[in-house]
Design an enzyme around this catalytic site. Structure first.
Site, PDB file in Angstrom:
ATOM      1  N   GLU A  79      -9.973   3.310   4.110  1.00 10.26           N
ATOM      2  CA  GLU A  79      -9.632   4.510   3.332  1.00 10.26           C
ATOM      3  C   GLU A  79     -10.905   5.124   2.708  1.00 10.26           C
ATOM      4  O   GLU A  79     -11.090   6.339   2.751  1.00 10.26           O
ATOM      5  CB  GLU A  79      -8.636   4.078   2.254  1.00 10.26           C
TER       6      GLU A  79
ATOM      7  N   LYS B 248      -5.192  -5.994   3.546  1.00  6.78           N
ATOM      8  CA  LYS B 248      -5.048  -4.920   2.551  1.00  6.78           C
ATOM      9  C   LYS B 248      -6.424  -4.429   2.099  1.00  6.78           C
ATOM     10  O   LYS B 248      -6.657  -3.236   1.939  1.00  6.78           O
ATOM     11  CB  LYS B 248      -4.234  -5.437   1.346  1.00  6.78           C
TER      12      LYS B 248
ATOM     13  N   HIS C 253      -7.762  -2.295   4.745  1.00 10.17           N
ATOM     14  CA  HIS C 253      -7.098  -0.993   4.674  1.00 10.17           C
ATOM     15  C   HIS C 253      -7.778  -0.099   3.629  1.00 10.17           C
ATOM     16  O   HIS C 253      -8.126   1.048   3.900  1.00 10.17           O
ATOM     17  CB  HIS C 253      -5.605  -1.166   4.324  1.00 10.17           C
ATOM     18  N   ASN C 254      -7.957  -0.636   2.442  1.00  9.95           N
ATOM     19  CA  ASN C 254      -8.560   0.170   1.372  1.00  9.95           C
ATOM     20  C   ASN C 254      -9.980   0.586   1.722  1.00  9.95           C
ATOM     21  O   ASN C 254     -10.402   1.699   1.417  1.00  9.95           O
ATOM     22  CB  ASN C 254      -8.585  -0.616   0.062  1.00  9.95           C
TER      23      ASN C 254
ATOM     24  N   SER D 189       0.815  -1.205   0.000  1.00  9.26           N
ATOM     25  CA  SER D 189       0.000   0.000   0.000  1.00  9.26           C
ATOM     26  C   SER D 189       0.852   1.260   0.000  1.00  9.26           C
ATOM     27  O   SER D 189       1.956   1.269   0.537  1.00  9.26           O
ATOM     28  CB  SER D 189      -0.911  -0.008   1.215  1.00  9.26           C
TER      29      SER D 189
END
Ligand code: 2AM
Length: 484
Positions: free
Chosen positions: A192, A185, A188-189, A130
């Site tokens: 976001e 991941k 995480h996105n 990332s």
């Protein structure tokens, strides 16, 4: 051919190239390969000129150049390209070699591929990388998962190239088995998406509700970046608001209000539904992008659908602080929901996740990097078994401090007709989560009424099931006993 390559990278698009250059900077000899072979030469005579990077024009050549056990990293388009590259590699691998997928693969694909390669005596790692192009070049946040025995093979390279926290801790650690790294991941996105949406709601309220200019909002976001909200996304928002286009006005106001998405927020929201975890803020963030994409419909609707005519009355600077607090409280709820989903996923897919470490992996190098993540790490350090972030003393106290402002902001937005789906769904979640008795008793009654779905009673043993013949018609048979 001399076996001098520490690792190979297949895929010379910008992420692959930058990761290679990053590895080279840290003293590793990288073998570079690409399906379209001309790109290998372009890379060697271009960005990789003067480095130790070795070009390989075929898989055979690439494999022959690597020290064993071989480490081969795929930086190709997620999806079929990964499977195709794996199939091309398989005939050339020796037992103990490790294939690494550094793309944005869906975690279920990574679960499948780990099993497939392990079944053939190889290792597999699916790693989140990332931080975009700059992160890949200067130090990304890395989230590797897959075959645990492969971690020692790549640990030194990965931790060398990863971002570091302000205290110097690498933002890279083993996440867990098979698809755990790609799952984290994806989380995480998705987080976001949530962070971006709540910032956009603050901007919308200040712009439409308070009539503030971009210059004023630039100052506000810059000052917020010196508070608990200190983060990359607040910082770039302040920068964006100050950016002028050629005509001298703020560029942001010239940008079409139609959001795109690549799918990780949707993946996480769909998975949260599969797991039965209310990740409402992130789902609202995905839906907000969908609604924004209906630009033509909105333009037509704006001409016929009216809302309140009321204007904001009251203390503007006090309300700006209220918005900051609403943003902070909503952010806490978003991360709470994200970590609830991680916890349930760990149960479902049998991973042992270290939640504090995951927060630290995101501390630097990636888009959601922030001071806030240290508070999450600290919460899990205080109590590794913490069931919910809202129950941590620090977060509970911050929510206490923000709560009145948060309610004021949601109520005011509703009165003004400014949409704040993330702020308001976060507040609804908070009120639901702290509610001992929800109206699901009535819901159960409705289900039993029309479908004989049965219910339990608060004054009877938990395993005892009841069905009522609510109308006197239809019999006493509960749905569990139906055969059709
Ligand atoms: P290419 O240069 O040969 O297109 C990003 O698109 C990267 O993924 C590029 O390096 C691209 O290689 C690679 N890629 C895309 N589809 C692929 C496929 N089906 N097989 C191998 N590599 C692929």
């Amino acid at each position: 051919m001399e076996k001098q390559g520490d690792i190979a990278v297949i895929g010379l698009a910008v992420m692959g190239q930058n990761l290679i250059l990053n590895m080279n900077d840290h003293g590793y000899t990288v073998v570079a390969h690409n399906r379209t072979v001309s790109k290998v030469d372009e890379f060697l005579t271009g960005a990789a000129k003067g480095t130790k990077v070795i070009g390989a024009r075929s898989i055979e050549e690439m494999v022959a150049l690597l020290t064993t056990p071989r480490k081969i990293m795929l930086m190709v388009k997620a999806g079929e390209a990964v499977d195709e590259e794996i199939e091309k590699l398989l005939p050339h691998l020796s037992p103990g070699d490790c294939v690494i997928d550094g793309g944005n693969s869906h975690f279920t694909d990574t679960i499948r591929r780990t099993k497939y390669l392990e079944g053939k005596g190889f290792f597999y790692i699916g790693t989140g990388v990332s931080g975009g192009e700059e992160g890949a070049r200067m130090g990304p946040s890395m989230m590797p998962g897959g075959s645990p025995k492969a971690w020692p093979l790549v640990k030194d390279i990965f931790t060398a190239i990863a971002a570091r926290t302000p205290d110097g801790v690498p933002c890279c650690d083993w996440v867990g088995e098979n698809g755990a790294g790609h799952y984290v991941k994806m989380a995480h996105n998705a987080i976001e998406y949530g962070d971006m949406q709540i910032i956009c709601e603050a901007y919308h309220l200040m712009k439409q509700g308070l009539g503030l200019s971009c210059a004023e909002m630039h100052g506000i976001f810059s000052s917020w970046n010196k508070t608990e909200l200190d983060s990359y996304l607040i910082e770039i928002t302040a920068d964006i608001l100050a950016f002028k286009d050629d005509g001298g006005g703020p560029l942001v106001e010239k940008i079409l209000d139609k959001a795109g998405q690549k799918g990780t927020g949707k993946w996480f929201s769909v998975n949260s539904l599969d797991l039965g975890i209310p990740v409402t803020l992130i789902a609202e963030a995905v839906y907000a992008r969908c609604l924004s994409a209906l630009k033509d419909e909105r333009v037509a609707a704006a001409k016929v659908l009216t809302g309140p005519a009321s204007k904001f009355t009251g203390d503007v600077s006090a309300f700006i602080e209220d918005i900051r607090r609403a943003l902070l409280a909503s952010k806490i709820v978003s991360y709470t929901q994200g970590f609830m989903c991680l916890r349930e996923a760990a149960k479902e897919y049998r991973w042992t996740l270290n939640y504090g470490n995951i927060a630290l992996l995101w501390r630097s190098g990636c888009i959601i990097r922030s001071v806030f993540l240290e508070k999450i790490k600290a919460a899990y350090d205080r109590n590794p078994d913490l069931s919910n972030l809202l129950l941590d003393d620090y977060f509970r106290e911050v929510i206490d401090k923000c709560q009145e402002s948060w309610r004021k902001v949601v109520a005011t937005a509703v009165k003004l007709g400014v949409p704040v789906p993330a702020f308001s769904s976060a507040l609804a979640f908070f009120d639901g989560y702290r509610c001992e008795r929800l109206p699901a008793n009535l819901l159960q009654a409705q289900r039993d009424y029309f479908g004989a779905h049965t219910y339990r009673r608060i004054d009877a043993p938990a395993d005892k099931i009841f069905h009522t013949n609510w109308t006197g018609r239809g019999g006493d048979v509960a749905s569990g006993t139906y055969t059709v």
